[in-house]
Design an enzyme around this catalytic site. Structure first.
Site, mmCIF file in Angstrom:
data_model
loop_
_atom_site.group_PDB
_atom_site.id
_atom_site.type_symbol
_atom_site.label_atom_id
_atom_site.label_comp_id
_atom_site.label_asym_id
_atom_site.label_seq_id
_atom_site.Cartn_x
_atom_site.Cartn_y
_atom_site.Cartn_z
ATOM 1 N N LEU A 97 0.815 -1.217 0.000
ATOM 2 C CA LEU A 97 0.000 0.000 0.000
ATOM 3 C C LEU A 97 0.848 1.266 0.000
ATOM 4 O O LEU A 97 0.412 2.304 -0.495
ATOM 5 C CB LEU A 97 -0.932 0.018 1.220
ATOM 6 C CG LEU A 97 -1.948 -1.125 1.316
ATOM 7 C CD1 LEU A 97 -2.742 -1.000 2.611
ATOM 8 C CD2 LEU A 97 -2.881 -1.132 0.124
ATOM 9 N N GLY A 98 2.039 1.206 0.554
ATOM 10 C CA GLY A 98 2.892 2.388 0.619
ATOM 11 C C GLY A 98 4.209 2.042 1.252
ATOM 12 O O GLY A 98 4.442 0.917 1.715
ATOM 13 N N GLY A 109 8.051 3.964 3.164
ATOM 14 C CA GLY A 109 8.838 5.098 3.614
ATOM 15 C C GLY A 109 10.298 4.749 3.575
ATOM 16 O O GLY A 109 10.713 3.807 2.897
ATOM 17 N N PHE A 130 12.336 3.553 5.977
ATOM 18 C CA PHE A 130 12.742 2.334 6.660
ATOM 19 C C PHE A 130 11.622 1.313 6.798
ATOM 20 O O PHE A 130 11.822 0.257 7.383
ATOM 21 C CB PHE A 130 13.274 2.662 8.062
ATOM 22 C CG PHE A 130 14.495 3.527 8.048
ATOM 23 C CD1 PHE A 130 15.681 3.069 7.527
ATOM 24 C CD2 PHE A 130 14.442 4.823 8.542
ATOM 25 C CE1 PHE A 130 16.808 3.866 7.515
ATOM 26 C CE2 PHE A 130 15.563 5.624 8.532
ATOM 27 C CZ PHE A 130 16.761 5.155 8.009
ATOM 28 N N GLY A 131 10.440 1.619 6.298
ATOM 29 C CA GLY A 131 9.342 0.690 6.488
ATOM 30 C C GLY A 131 8.381 0.668 5.330
ATOM 31 O O GLY A 131 8.458 1.491 4.413
ATOM 32 N N GLU A 132 7.465 -0.307 5.359
ATOM 33 C CA GLU A 132 6.472 -0.468 4.299
ATOM 34 C C GLU A 132 5.113 -0.740 4.934
ATOM 35 O O GLU A 132 5.020 -1.211 6.075
ATOM 36 C CB GLU A 132 6.858 -1.626 3.374
ATOM 37 C CG GLU A 132 8.175 -1.409 2.633
ATOM 38 C CD GLU A 132 8.580 -2.620 1.800
ATOM 39 O OE1 GLU A 132 7.992 -3.713 2.015
ATOM 40 O OE2 GLU A 132 9.472 -2.484 0.945
ATOM 41 N N VAL A 133 4.049 -0.446 4.176
ATOM 42 C CA VAL A 133 2.684 -0.753 4.595
ATOM 43 C C VAL A 133 2.101 -1.730 3.581
ATOM 44 O O VAL A 133 2.123 -1.463 2.374
ATOM 45 C CB VAL A 133 1.812 0.523 4.669
ATOM 46 C CG1 VAL A 133 0.421 0.168 5.167
ATOM 47 C CG2 VAL A 133 2.450 1.552 5.594
ATOM 48 N N LYS A 148 2.086 -2.636 9.022
ATOM 49 C CA LYS A 148 3.302 -1.830 8.921
ATOM 50 C C LYS A 148 4.480 -2.720 9.283
ATOM 51 O O LYS A 148 4.498 -3.332 10.354
ATOM 52 C CB LYS A 148 3.236 -0.636 9.877
ATOM 53 C CG LYS A 148 2.363 0.502 9.418
ATOM 54 C CD LYS A 148 2.545 1.674 10.368
ATOM 55 C CE LYS A 148 1.717 2.873 9.949
ATOM 56 N NZ LYS A 148 1.946 4.034 10.830
ATOM 57 N N ASP A 196 -0.840 15.551 10.859
ATOM 58 C CA ASP A 196 -1.091 15.310 9.432
ATOM 59 C C ASP A 196 -2.556 14.971 9.197
ATOM 60 O O ASP A 196 -2.887 14.045 8.468
ATOM 61 C CB ASP A 196 -0.188 14.188 8.919
ATOM 62 C CG ASP A 196 -0.199 14.092 7.384
ATOM 63 O OD1 ASP A 196 -0.684 15.050 6.739
ATOM 64 O OD2 ASP A 196 0.252 13.069 6.845
#
Length: 871
Positions: free
Chosen positions: A583-584, A586, A588-591, A622, A726
């Site tokens: 889904l997305g 960053g 250092f991480g992923e969703v 996550k 946000d």
């Protein structure tokens, strides 16, 4: 002299690139520069409602252009405007027939057709393929519609679309600037799909091309290579809203049948031109096999019916394997004269991608140095005159040669005067450009806020011959004073750097309603913590969290301890998570979207999940990457600890975790209806028309109910002294029953990359949703979340059809933030959404109050919104 000629050529070249953000000048309907003879129509009701009366803000005749008779949905009545030359049209403004309060006819919807030659007409569509634009809601207020993509044309037709009232009248203004490039069309192979491993599929087609398609080639039109939008360094990211990865680029693969080692492109112009150069904006992300072209060869055709000249111009590019930035490559064309060009671009790697192509040419040949010629005296009986180059003049002939010498001297003096004038003019242009952001804010854009029907109105100065522009987000004339300063994380240092912030901002940050008013000499630490428990730590870098998404800001004491016992969520067996879709991501991480087998039984009776018959449940996961730093790992555990504390019907729930072994994961609820932004942007307001045509719709009551749910969730966060930082519709998720749950995934998704402003690679900030004190002082509080809530309400009641401040670039949004700080009445507010009740817009305006203590609390917002839903 040659130096000055080179300077003139460089100045001319600087004017060649169109920037849609600056190309917004009125083209002459209102001020009369477009003559009556250039405005025609398919019909008119009376002579007093003829096309010559279709001028914005004018009420001559009977007040507007009105087509003949009662229109039917199948009618294609039109108002046509001849702009006199090729023009880059970026904005359309319309009004109805008010006629000093005696008329009430207006077009609720309309379409645009355009033609570059007056023969072949094309239909305009936006970037999502929609051809119909919303028009007016009443007869007097003007409605401004940005054209995304812009139109390059000479002739424009406005065609009313009949859905409700059969009677329409229109007044019009068009905005843009001259299309000095002169390009009529380009032809190229169709763009191709790129499927990089581990990344989303990139569609590198020319989605706005208005020409023909045949045998996998584009011909006879213009598209994304001439829309003024340059692609980003990462071709998977886009500057546009709600588009797919790779949207900004037209790209080809080296080994495809359409390319075979090079890409052939043809360019057709409005007339014969002397070409000095061609500028090609090319991607250079070599880590993905993308490079700028290695060389290019161009052939020239003086006239369309002539043959190609035998001698081409060849140019070899200096390749760069160290800097992956996209860039303009300038190809010199040696002042070759042509009406048509054919260029072969040769590959340097597997892929080649272009986002913009422009041409620079000379309309008039520059003067060159010539020897001084004088005439010798005539001999008696000799009828011929023999010109010779002389160094001395015979005294007997000095009288005859004097006028020639004077003429030569005058010519030289005039040339020197012209050169001096050009130098002074260049200096003046540079000074004007330095003041461009303020001029745009002060003179070009004004906002009316008096009623729900008021909209953004453009007020423009006279059109200059040309406007110097540059690629988006690289304009050197914008000073990014506030966000790009390396001391941004220290508000005190920022106030020391900006004298205008030193006193007033210090008082605002220290006093501000959250500390005692007499505290004016506090330190930065005191400013954020004394007498203000709901102030968050001002760590901008960690604003985006580990996965690139927002990490809730909480008082420091709540995250000091990181032991496993502090995490209330249960440990779930990671082998029971089946990954379905990314889904997305960053830094250092992923969703990921996953199926969790047996999760319902694992959570037991207290499970927040709805009852399901199946043994697997869709969840969002996550996951921390294996190469994450120890700091990122610590931040991830902090985020888990924060999420495990949250328990509210309108906040996304942490269901379980996988932290016993790597990779670390947190499992949260997944909402079937996605995020609120995407949900609303695909719907219209409920009406008999939407019911009759089965168009997905929402009611005003639905929008109010959504607003109440968000305010309820934020009230809960505020009660825990949590600051979201946000809040936006992209971070509000919906389940099957349209229950909203506030989340933090928006920043990690490529779809919303254009909502965030990157600070020199250090962090990304949602500046269009941020309060002035957050941008200028790095100050994030519940009050700044209230500001973002007001912007979120604005999104909801515009059905998420556009970004906040869509008429402003990111730099102009930052400049507008400075106007909020200075509080001199020049700041630009968001316009009133047409669907918004006046009382609700007043509530939005209170959320955007410059004075922090005057903004409402979330509890007060919830109490103010709740009665609307009950009624």
């Amino acid at each position: 002299m040659h130096f000055f000629l080179l300077l003139i050529l460089q100045v001319t070249a600087a004017f060649g690139q169109i920037d849609p953000a600056h190309c917004r000048y009125a083209l002459g309907m209102e001020d009369g520069r477009i003559r009556d003879d250039d405005i025609t129509a398919s019909s008119q009701w009376h002579e007093t409602t003829g096309p010559q009366y279709a001028r914005l803000n004018h009420e001559e005749g009977d007040g507007a252009w009105c087509p003949k008779g009662q229109l039917e949905p199948s009618d294609s009545q039109y108002l046509q405007v001849d702009l006199g030359r090729l023009t880059f049209v970026t904005v359309v403004g319309t009004q109805g027939r008010f006629a000093r309060n005696s008329g009430n006819e207006f077009a609720r919807w309309y379409r645009l057709n355009y033609s570059r030659d007056g023969q072949m007409w094309k239909s305009w569509k936006n970037r999502l393929g929609n051809a119909v634009m919303e028009g007016n809601k009443n007869a007097y207020a003007s409605v401004i519609n940005d054209l995304h993509p812009p139109i390059i044309s000479r002739y424009i037709r406005l065609i009313p679309v009949i859905k409700l009232s059969p009677t329409v009248c229109m007044r019009v203004e068009l905005y843009g600037c001259p299309w000095d490039d002169g390009l009529l069309s380009y032809g190229a192979p169709e763009g191709q799909l790129m499927m990089p491993p581990g990344y989303p599929i990139a569609s590198l087609n020319d989605s706005t091309y208005d020409g023909g398609h045949e045998r996998r080639r584009l011909f006879g039109g213009l598209g994304q290579l001439t829309d003024g939008v340059t692609g980003l360094d990462d071709f998977l990211l886009t500057r546009q809203y709600h588009v797919w990865p790779g949207y900004d680029y037209l790209g080809w693969r080296n080994d495809s049948l359409e390319t075979q080692g090079h890409v052939e492109m043809e360019f057709v112009f409005d007339r014969q031109r002397n070409f000095t150069s061609m500028k090609v904006h090319s991607n250079n992300m070599f880590s993905c096999g993308v490079k700028i072209f290695s060389s290019v060869t161009c052939w020239f055709k003086p006239r369309l019916i002539a043959g190609w000249e035998a001698e081409p111009v060849a140019f070899k590019t200096v390749l760069d394997d160290r800097n992956p930035s996209a860039r303009y490559v300038t190809v010199p064309l040696n002042r070759r004269s042509a009406t048509m060009l054919r260029c072969h671009f040769f590959f340097a790697d597997v892929w080649m991608m272009f986002s913009e192509i422009s041409f620079q040419s000379e309309d008039i040949l520059l003067p060159t140095q010539m020897p001084l010629m004088v005439t010798s005296p005539q001999n008696d009986g000799d009828s011929t005159i023999s010109p010779t180059l002389t160094t001395a003049v015979n005294p007997s002939s000095s009288h005859a040669n004097t006028p020639i010498l004077i003429g030569c001297l005058v010519t030289i003096i005039l040339l020197l005067v012209i050169i001096i004038f050009l130098i002074l003019w260049c200096q003046h242009v540079c000074k004007v450009l330095e003041k461009a952001p303020r001029r745009i804010l002060d003179e070009e854009v004004t906002v009316r806020l008096s009623s729900c029907s008021d909209t953004i109105i453009l007020q423009t100065p006279p059109v200059p011959p040309r406007t110097p522009t540059g690629p988006a987000n690289t304009d050197p004339h914008y000073e990014r004073v506030f966000l790009l300063d390396p001391q941004y994380q220290n508000p005190a240092a920022l106030r020391n750097k900006l004298p205008e912030l030193s006193q007033s901002a210090e008082a605002s940050a220290c006093g501000g309603g959250y500390a005692e008013p007499d505290v004016t000499q506090c330190t930065p630490h005191q400013c954020f913590h004394s007498n203000a428990p709901h102030y968050a730590e001002t760590d901008i870098v960690r604003l985006q969290g580990v996965t690139g998404s927002n990490m809730y800001a909480v008082p420091a004491l709540t995250v000091d301890s990181l032991t496993r016992k502090d995490i209330s969520a249960a440990e779930f067996p990671p082998q029971q998570l089946i990954f379905r879709e990314k889904l997305g991501e960053g830094q250092f991480g992923e969703v990921h979207l996953c199926e969790a087998e047996g999760l319902q039984a694992f959570l037991g009776e207290g499970s927040p999940l709805p009852d399901r018959d199946s043994c697997s449940v869709l969840v969002a996961v996550k996951q921390l990457r294996a190469d994450a730093t120890s700091q990122a790992r610590n931040d991830f555990l902090k985020e888990i600890k924060i999420m495990s504390r949250l328990n509210d019907p309108n906040i996304i729930r942490l269901l379980c975790v996988c932290v016993a072994s790597d990779p670390l994961c947190m499992v949260t609820e997944y909402m079937e209806n996605g995020d609120l932004n995407m949900f609303l942007s695909q719907r219209e307001i409920e009406s008999t028309l939407t019911h009759a045509n089965n168009i997905p719709s929402v009611s005003l009551s639905d929008l109010l109910h959504m607003s109440v749910q968000i305010s309820s969730g934020m009230t809960y966060l505020a009660s825990l002294n949590f600051v979201h930082r946000d809040l936006a519709t992209r971070n509000c998720l919906l389940d099957r029953r349209l229950t909203i749950k506030i989340s933090d995934f928006g920043m990690s998704r490529n779809l919303y990359s254009s909502d965030y402003y990157r600070i020199q690679g250090r962090a990304v900030l949602p500046i269009r949703w941020m309060a002035w004190e957050s941008i200028l002082l790095g100050k994030f509080t519940t009050a700044s979340d209230v500001w973002a809530f007001g912007v979120t309400l604005w999104e909801i009641f515009t059905l998420c059809k556009e970004q906040p401040y869509s008429l402003l670039s990111d730099e102009q949004v930052i400049e507008n933030t400075g106007e909020f700080f200075r509080n001199q009445g020049r700041q630009i507010f968001l316009y009133t959404p047409p669907l918004c009740p006046p009382s609700l817009f007043e509530l939005m305006m209170r959320c955007w109050n410059r004075d922090i203590p005057e903004r409402p609390t979330f509890e007060g917002l919830y109490k103010a919104l709740r009665p609307h839903v009950i009624q």
